[in-house]
Design a protein around this motif. Structure first.
Motif, PDB file in Angstrom:
ATOM      1  N   GLN A 145       3.469   9.702   0.757  1.00 38.21           N
ATOM      2  CA  GLN A 145       2.664   8.716   0.053  1.00 38.21           C
ATOM      3  C   GLN A 145       2.062   9.345  -1.179  1.00 38.21           C
ATOM      4  O   GLN A 145       1.906  10.557  -1.258  1.00 38.21           O
ATOM      5  CB  GLN A 145       1.575   8.156   0.959  1.00 38.21           C
ATOM      6  N   GLU A 162       3.463   0.465  -3.000  1.00 34.70           N
ATOM      7  CA  GLU A 162       4.394   1.355  -2.294  1.00 34.70           C
ATOM      8  C   GLU A 162       3.699   2.058  -1.136  1.00 34.70           C
ATOM      9  O   GLU A 162       4.230   2.111  -0.014  1.00 34.70           O
ATOM     10  CB  GLU A 162       4.973   2.390  -3.250  1.00 34.70           C
ATOM     11  N   GLN A 173       2.113   1.889  -7.336  1.00 34.85           N
ATOM     12  CA  GLN A 173       1.918   2.993  -6.387  1.00 34.85           C
ATOM     13  C   GLN A 173       1.110   2.549  -5.183  1.00 34.85           C
ATOM     14  O   GLN A 173       1.413   2.928  -4.047  1.00 34.85           O
ATOM     15  CB  GLN A 173       1.235   4.178  -7.071  1.00 34.85           C
ATOM     16  N   SER A 198       4.648   1.707   2.796  1.00 34.73           N
ATOM     17  CA  SER A 198       4.995   2.928   3.525  1.00 34.73           C
ATOM     18  C   SER A 198       4.077   3.130   4.730  1.00 34.73           C
ATOM     19  O   SER A 198       4.528   3.507   5.816  1.00 34.73           O
ATOM     20  CB  SER A 198       4.910   4.131   2.585  1.00 34.73           C
ATOM     21  N   VAL A 254      10.708   4.534   1.806  1.00 37.97           N
ATOM     22  CA  VAL A 254      10.054   3.539   0.951  1.00 37.97           C
ATOM     23  C   VAL A 254       9.759   4.236  -0.357  1.00 37.97           C
ATOM     24  O   VAL A 254       9.170   5.317  -0.375  1.00 37.97           O
ATOM     25  CB  VAL A 254       8.738   3.021   1.580  1.00 37.97           C
ATOM     26  N   GLY A 255      10.217   3.652  -1.455  1.00 32.73           N
ATOM     27  CA  GLY A 255       9.997   4.284  -2.753  1.00 32.73           C
ATOM     28  C   GLY A 255       9.884   3.255  -3.845  1.00 32.73           C
ATOM     29  O   GLY A 255      10.078   2.060  -3.623  1.00 32.73           O
ATOM     30  N   SER A 256       9.561   3.720  -5.025  1.00 35.61           N
ATOM     31  CA  SER A 256       9.464   2.827  -6.176  1.00 35.61           C
ATOM     32  C   SER A 256      10.015   3.547  -7.400  1.00 35.61           C
ATOM     33  O   SER A 256      10.186   4.762  -7.405  1.00 35.61           O
ATOM     34  CB  SER A 256       8.008   2.406  -6.421  1.00 35.61           C
TER      35      SER A 256
END
Length: 95
Positions: free
Chosen positions: A90, A76, A73, A80, A23-25
């Protein structure tokens, strides 16, 4: 031998096995970030580098938000926390 131990690429943090890989941004461009994970990037870039080791099938889900970086953030981290991905940490990159 683990991937991180056998390759010189900068890899994401390894967590527990999971059906969700990561999981990312990105606040600078999703196309560039996906390219880093899936197609190619410098060895020093922290990414999955899937092109170098993963031969299976995967699905990419992209969610788009029009929010400040701090809120992105938080979103995300929340996703996550719920999905428990196999890779990644994280918090922002400055943590």
């Amino acid at each position: 031998m683990a991937f991180k131990a056998s390759h010189s690429k900068a890899c994401c943090k390894v967590n527990k096995p999971s059906e969700v890989l990561y999981v990312g941004s990105s606040t600078t461009g999703i196309k560039k970030r996906l390219t880093q994970h899936l197609v190619d990037c410098a060895d020093q870039t922290y990414a999955l580098h899937l092109y170098a080791w993963f031969k299976g099938k995967y699905k990419v889900d992209v969610l788009e938000y029009d929010e400040p970086n701090e809120v992105i953030q938080l979103i995300e981290d929340n996703i996550s926390n719920k999905l428990k991905p196999a890779f990644g940490k994280q918090g922002g990159n400055n943590k």
